[in-house]
Enzyme design. Structure first.
Site, short mmCIF file in Angstrom:
data_model
loop_
_atom_site.label_atom_id
_atom_site.label_comp_id
_atom_site.label_asym_id
_atom_site.label_seq_id
_atom_site.Cartn_x
_atom_site.Cartn_y
_atom_site.Cartn_z
N GLY A 233 0.86 -1.18 0.00
CA GLY A 233 0.00 0.00 0.00
C GLY A 233 0.90 1.22 0.00
CB ALA A 234 2.39 3.16 -2.55
N GLY B 1 1.43 4.41 3.76
CA GLY B 1 2.57 3.75 3.09
C GLY B 1 3.69 4.74 2.80
CG ASP C 188 -0.85 0.97 -4.30
OD1 ASP C 188 -1.91 0.50 -4.75
OD2 ASP C 188 -0.81 1.76 -3.34
NE ARG D 89 -12.22 5.31 11.10
CZ ARG D 89 -12.47 5.69 12.35
NH1 ARG D 89 -13.73 5.79 12.77
NH2 ARG D 89 -11.49 5.97 13.17
NE ARG E 14 -9.91 2.74 13.81
CZ ARG E 14 -10.18 3.47 14.88
NH1 ARG E 14 -11.22 3.18 15.63
NH2 ARG E 14 -9.42 4.51 15.19
CG ASN F 115 -10.20 -2.22 3.64
OD1 ASN F 115 -10.21 -1.85 2.47
ND2 ASN F 115 -9.99 -1.40 4.64
CB ILE G 109 -1.66 -0.46 9.34
CG1 ILE G 109 -0.23 -0.59 9.88
CG2 ILE G 109 -2.27 0.86 9.80
CD1 ILE G 109 0.67 0.62 9.59
CG HIS H 40 -7.60 0.31 16.09
ND1 HIS H 40 -7.21 1.33 16.93
CD2 HIS H 40 -7.39 0.78 14.84
CE1 HIS H 40 -6.80 2.35 16.20
NE2 HIS H 40 -6.90 2.05 14.93
N1 APR Z 1 -2.48 -4.52 -2.79
C1 APR Z 1 -1.72 -3.47 -2.50
N2 APR Z 1 -2.19 -2.22 -2.27
C2 APR Z 1 -3.51 -2.05 -2.38
C3 APR Z 1 -4.39 -3.10 -2.69
C4 APR Z 1 -3.82 -4.40 -2.88
N3 APR Z 1 -4.58 -5.46 -3.18
N4 APR Z 1 -5.63 -2.61 -2.70
C5 APR Z 1 -5.55 -1.30 -2.43
N5 APR Z 1 -4.26 -0.94 -2.23
C6 APR Z 1 -3.69 0.39 -1.97
C7 APR Z 1 -4.46 1.52 -2.62
O1 APR Z 1 -4.25 1.57 -4.03
C8 APR Z 1 -3.89 2.73 -1.88
O2 APR Z 1 -2.78 3.31 -2.56
O3 APR Z 1 -3.69 0.73 -0.61
C9 APR Z 1 -3.43 2.15 -0.54
C10 APR Z 1 -4.15 2.73 0.66
O4 APR Z 1 -3.76 4.05 0.75
P1 APR Z 1 -4.75 5.23 1.22
O5 APR Z 1 -6.02 5.15 0.45
O6 APR Z 1 -3.99 6.51 1.20
O7 APR Z 1 -5.11 4.80 2.74
P2 APR Z 1 -4.23 5.03 4.07
O8 APR Z 1 -4.63 6.31 4.70
O9 APR Z 1 -2.80 4.78 3.78
O10 APR Z 1 -4.85 3.85 4.98
C11 APR Z 1 -4.72 2.50 4.65
O11 APR Z 1 -4.84 1.77 6.92
O12 APR Z 1 -5.40 2.84 8.92
C12 APR Z 1 -5.84 2.03 7.87
O13 APR Z 1 -8.17 2.61 7.78
C13 APR Z 1 -6.95 2.70 7.10
O14 APR Z 1 -7.62 0.69 5.99
C14 APR Z 1 -6.91 1.90 5.84
C15 APR Z 1 -5.42 1.61 5.65
#
Ligand code: APR
Length: 312
Positions: free
Chosen positions: A10-11, A15, A34, A85, A91, A98, A121, A178
């Site tokens: 997840g970037a 990330g 990602d 969220r 959550r 998710n 996370i 959490h």
């Molecule tokens: N594999 C890898 N990355 C993925 C996948 C997958 N199958 N599906 C989605 N992603 C990536 C998204 O493309 C996105 O870039 O996960 C990233 C999530 O980043 P953000 O949307 O910025 O979310 P973020 O604030 O980093 O939170 C991520 O952590 O605290 C928890 O509730 C929050 O569930 C959320 C997670």
């Protein structure tokens, strides 16, 4: 000795901050992963951070990818894949979106990085880390969830401000799931050994407990998305404890096998994290009110885990 490899699944917001911290603290080479649609985004973020490493004089690489092969042999994996969220969501509302994502990640991670210490996370945290363990069949020593470090930091901050104390001296522990039923443990909360009740009135403590429980939601309400600086730092503290064998005592979501009276459930408990991963779980003497709160929190986690188990 070769550099360690840190895989960040997840970037997005968390990330990116994880990559920044791992690079700045030179924990190892960082791979920011990602989905294919976001590969260039991950690569761009990685390049920006690698150029920052040149400014800071840090000898580590930061790369972006959407290929699991590039994560092979990772020592640590931190999973933030999924959606965060939006205002008004709990959550638990994220479970439907998710769950398939965490399953995807678990299957690939099992194949490509079977030896990594994994910190989840993604929310709903306790259910997502449960599913990750169930899916990979990995050990509870090597699969943990990040929540308690963050919730305890929020609790500590609010108490330090109220007590007019240094944040360095405040010691707190937040246990349980959490979610809004989490358990800030006042009976074990001190300012350098002095019970917090000596410094802060009960009415103020009650308000702080409530604010801590809703600490994530407060930020979602302000920003329109989840927090990322403190969540990232919390996971890095756990990763560092493992990589540097620090034996830190950190509130972590750990798979319970009878501790605190709970089985087959992930929930926040005090855990020692060192080179062996979760090396020990400590059972605190909770008072009756705290035990009842922990039960309520465990019940809430179980409800989401039941949804996860029922969905194939
Ligand atoms: N594999 C890898 N990355 C993925 C996948 C997958 N199958 N599906 C989605 N992603 C990536 C998204 O493309 C996105 O870039 O996960 C990233 C999530 O980043 P953000 O949307 O910025 O979310 P973020 O604030 O980093 O939170 C991520 O952590 O605290 C928890 O509730 C929050 O569930 C959320 C997670």
């Amino acid at each position: 000795m070769a550099r360690k490899k840190i895989g960040l699944i997840g970037a997005g917001n968390i990330g990116g901050e994880l990559a920044n911290l791992a690079m700045t603290r030179q924990l190892g080479d960082v791979v920011l992963f990602d989905i294919p649609a976001k590969e260039n985004f991950a690569k761009g973020k990685a390049l920006d951070l690698e150029q920052t490493s040149a400014l800071l004089g840090k000898d580590c690489s930061v790369t972006g990818t959407s290929k699991w092969e590039d994560l092979a042999g990772a020592d640590v994996l931190i999973v933030t894949a999924g959606i965060p969220r939006k205002p008004g969501q709990s959550r638990d509302d994220l479970v439907a979106t998710n769950l398939p994502i965490i399953r995807d990640v678990a299957d690939a991670a099992k194949k490509h990085c079977p030896d990594a210490f994994v910190i989840v996370i993604s929310n709903p945290l306790d259910a997502m880390v449960y599913e990750y363990k169930r899916r990979t069949g990995g050990s509870r020593q090597k699969i943990v969830g990040m929540a308690g470090v963050l919730d305890s930091a929020r609790f500590s901050l609010f108490l330090a401000r109220e007590a007019n104390a240094s944040i360095k001296d405040v010691r707190t522990m937040v246990l349980g799931g959490h979610g809004d039923d989490m358990v800030p443990v006042l009976s074990h909360c001190t300012v350098n050994g002095v019970p917090i009740q000596k410094l802060v009135k009960q009415e103020a403590l009650d308000k702080i407990v409530d604010r801590t429980r809703k600490g994530g939601g407060e930020i979602v309400g302000l920003m329109g998305t989840s927090a990322y600086y403190a969540p990232a730092f919390s996971a890095i503290a756990m990763a560092e404890a493992y990589l540097l064998d620090q034996k830190r005592l950190l509130a972590s979501a750990v798979y319970l096998e009878g501790e605190y009276g709970y089985k087959d459930l992930y929930m926040g408990v005090p855990a020692v994290i060192g080179a062996g991963g979760v090396e020990k779980i400590l059972e605190l003497d909770l008072n009756d009110a705290e035990k009842a709160m922990l039960k309520k929190s465990a019940d809430s986690v179980q409800k989401v885990v039941d949804i996860v188990k029922a969905s194939t």
